[in-house]
Scaffold this active site. Structure first.
Site, short mmCIF file in Angstrom:
data_model
loop_
_atom_site.label_atom_id
_atom_site.label_comp_id
_atom_site.label_asym_id
_atom_site.label_seq_id
_atom_site.Cartn_x
_atom_site.Cartn_y
_atom_site.Cartn_z
N GLY A 108 -18.77 7.73 0.42
CA GLY A 108 -17.93 8.07 -0.74
C GLY A 108 -18.22 7.11 -1.87
N ASN A 109 -17.19 6.77 -2.61
CA ASN A 109 -17.35 5.88 -3.77
C ASN A 109 -18.00 4.54 -3.40
OD1 ASN A 109 -16.14 7.47 -5.86
ND2 ASN A 109 -14.20 7.18 -4.79
N VAL A 110 -17.47 3.91 -2.35
CA VAL A 110 -18.00 2.59 -1.97
C VAL A 110 -19.32 2.75 -1.20
CG1 VAL A 110 -17.54 0.45 -0.75
CG2 VAL A 110 -15.65 1.68 -1.81
N GLY A 160 -19.85 7.05 6.07
CA GLY A 160 -18.94 7.33 4.95
C GLY A 160 -19.62 6.94 3.65
N LYS A 186 0.88 -1.18 0.00
CA LYS A 186 0.00 0.00 0.00
C LYS A 186 0.91 1.22 0.00
CE LYS A 186 -4.53 0.86 0.71
NZ LYS A 186 -5.72 0.15 0.27
N1 NAD Z 1 -12.54 2.03 -3.21
C1 NAD Z 1 -12.39 0.73 -3.07
O1 NAD Z 1 -12.56 -0.06 -4.02
C2 NAD Z 1 -12.04 0.17 -1.72
C3 NAD Z 1 -11.64 -1.16 -1.62
C4 NAD Z 1 -11.37 -1.70 -0.37
C5 NAD Z 1 -11.46 -0.90 0.76
N2 NAD Z 1 -11.82 0.40 0.64
C6 NAD Z 1 -11.92 1.20 1.86
O2 NAD Z 1 -13.26 1.67 1.99
C7 NAD Z 1 -13.27 2.97 2.58
C8 NAD Z 1 -14.01 3.94 1.67
O3 NAD Z 1 -13.37 3.99 0.41
P1 NAD Z 1 -13.89 4.97 -0.75
O4 NAD Z 1 -13.15 4.60 -1.96
O5 NAD Z 1 -15.37 4.98 -0.73
O6 NAD Z 1 -13.34 6.36 -0.21
P2 NAD Z 1 -13.92 7.82 -0.52
O7 NAD Z 1 -12.82 8.77 -0.25
O8 NAD Z 1 -14.61 7.86 -1.84
O9 NAD Z 1 -15.05 7.99 0.61
C9 NAD Z 1 -14.79 8.12 1.97
C10 NAD Z 1 -15.96 8.91 2.54
O10 NAD Z 1 -15.85 8.91 3.96
C11 NAD Z 1 -16.13 10.21 4.44
N3 NAD Z 1 -15.50 10.36 5.74
C12 NAD Z 1 -14.19 10.58 6.04
N4 NAD Z 1 -14.03 10.63 7.39
C13 NAD Z 1 -15.27 10.45 7.93
C14 NAD Z 1 -15.76 10.39 9.26
N5 NAD Z 1 -14.95 10.55 10.31
N6 NAD Z 1 -17.09 10.16 9.45
C15 NAD Z 1 -17.92 10.00 8.39
N7 NAD Z 1 -17.50 10.05 7.11
C16 NAD Z 1 -16.21 10.28 6.88
C17 NAD Z 1 -15.59 11.14 3.37
O11 NAD Z 1 -16.18 12.42 3.44
C18 NAD Z 1 -15.99 10.38 2.09
O12 NAD Z 1 -17.29 10.74 1.65
C19 NAD Z 1 -11.79 3.31 2.82
O13 NAD Z 1 -11.43 2.92 4.12
C20 NAD Z 1 -11.05 2.44 1.82
O14 NAD Z 1 -9.74 2.14 2.23
C21 NAD Z 1 -12.12 0.95 -0.57
#
Ligand code: NAD
Length: 367
Positions: A196-198, A194, A94
């Site tokens: 975001g994307n996921v 949270g 990572k």
């Molecule tokens: N994108 C992937 O395919 C993937 C794969 C495996 C794991 N993950 C994990 O899943 C999580 C989310 O990933 P993502 O790609 O959706 O990220 P992202 O950046 O698109 O979304 C994260 C969201 O969390 C919010 N956030 C941050 N701190 C916060 C808090 N204290 N309270 C509430 N909301 C908060 C942000 O505003 C954002 O909307 C991460 O931990 C990432 O490591 C993602």
């Protein structure tokens, strides 16, 4: 921590890298610095027994270098076990870039970062994580082939987040089957932290199934956007951890299950996308078990994204990606049953299987 404030004796005492609590026999840690672009990054390569270390790059405004190092060590270790338990021939790595992705990320910085990745000759392969998008991976691709998660128009598998969300949904359903005897999530009271994307893609699956979804995020704009699309409820309280809910889905950052929150949590199930949800995987894993909360191990159920990017290396088609991701349901159910039968925490049950696979390969490799 700098040598300006620590003399050599103190620095030795501090053991800032190999003595880090999160250091777990990592093979290599690379510190990348470039004055011209302002790049400050750390690449963590935890284990390459099963294959090259693949894991995303996170850009985040860390409070300290220590925090960034701790994050990359924990995240890269998690990737080792995620790929191992998912049956992929990949090791764990990572990277983190220290900075604000909204204001400090530039194409020059991303290209420079790509050059550092290239210097590792394929031992580490990157992809997107928090603060990164497919566009950024396309930029990295200009200087190195050791990158996945590039856009479909450039021959990649595109944004992995919808696949990650689908895998989390499968893992959540398996946990519901284990806890309630049925995997139907209709009318279940589910908090997604949270969006975001996921998180947003997970909300869509949950809403389609008829769950009662409450969303929380630090971004008011995101909350309004997701609410208007799916008609879900925005969390209005001040302590999400103390709320009554059936399922808690952490989809923001890690370590939200910690000493402060664990005894407040009243969910039946924890199943979300965030990496490293347990601040202390052994202690908090055991406390969740004692409190009767079913924890679907994060590195098991959020593997959809790595399956998606692995497809770029192995030339899987979409159907194969979906089949492998759907299989997260079966693996989760097996692990939860295995944990119950053997009186293990669910985290340890998953970890043991992942470690066994790595050890078997290590012995084979040594022959
Ligand atoms: N994108 C992937 O395919 C993937 C794969 C495996 C794991 N993950 C994990 O899943 C999580 C989310 O990933 P993502 O790609 O959706 O990220 P992202 O950046 O698109 O979304 C994260 C969201 O969390 C919010 N956030 C941050 N701190 C916060 C808090 N204290 N309270 C509430 N909301 C908060 C942000 O505003 C954002 O909307 C991460 O931990 C990432 O490591 C993602």
């Amino acid at each position: 921590m700098t040598t300006d404030v620590l003399d050599a004796k103190d620095l030795k005492k501090a053991d800032p890298v190999f003595g880090q609590l999160s250091f777990d026999e990592h093979e290599q840690i690379v510190f990348c610095n470039d004055k011209d672009t302002g790049l400050k990054a750390i690449i963590g390569i935890h284990n390459t027994v099963l294959g090259p270390a693949l894991g995303g790059t996170r850009m985040w405004q860390y409070n300290s270098e220590w925090e960034a190092l701790n994050d990359v060590l924990r995240l890269s270790r998690g990737m080792t076990f995620k790929s191992a338990i998912t049956g992929l021939n990949l090791g764990g790595g990572k990277a983190v870039i220290i900075g604000d992705a909204k204001t400090q990320k530039t194409p020059e910085l991303m290209r420079r970062f790509g050059e550092f990745i290239h210097s590792l000759s394929g031992k580490y392969i990157t992809a997107e994580d928090v603060g990164m998008a497919t566009d950024d991976m396309d930029t990295v691709r200009e200087v190195t082939p050791f990158v996945t998660g590039i856009s479909e128009s450039k021959g990649g598998a595109g944004n992995p987040s919808p696949i990650t969300a689908y895998g989390v949904f499968m893992g959540m359903k398996a946990a519901a089957k284990f806890k309630y005897g049925s995997d139907i999530l209709e009318d279940k009271n589910i908090f997604v932290q949270g969006i975001g994307n996921v998180g947003e893609a997970l909300v869509e699956h949950l809403v389609n199934e008829g769950a009662k979804v409450t969303i929380a995020d630090i971004s008011q704009e995101r909350l309004e956007e997701v609410k208007s699309k799916y008609g879900v409820t925005i969390y209005g309280g001040s302590d999400i951890y103390a709320e009554d809910m059936d399922i808690y889905a952490p989809c923001a950052l890690g370590a939200t299950v910690n000493d402060e929150t664990i005894n407040k949590l009243r969910a039946d199930i924890i199943a979300g996308a965030a990496n490293n949800q347990l601040a202390d995987e052994f202690k908090h894993g055991r406390l969740l078990q004692d409190n009767g909360i079913v924890y679907a191990p994060d590195f098991l159920i959020n593997a959809g994204g790595i399956i998606n990017v692995y497809a770029e290396l192995e030339n899987y088609d979409r159907a194969e990606i979906m089949r492998k991701t759907e299989n997260i349901y079966n693996t989760t159910l097996e692990i939860l049953d295995n944990a119950k039968v053997n009186n293990l925490t669910t985290h340890n049950a998953a970890l043991n299987i992942a470690k066994e696979r790595i050890e078997t390969r290590r012995i084979e490799n040594a022959k």
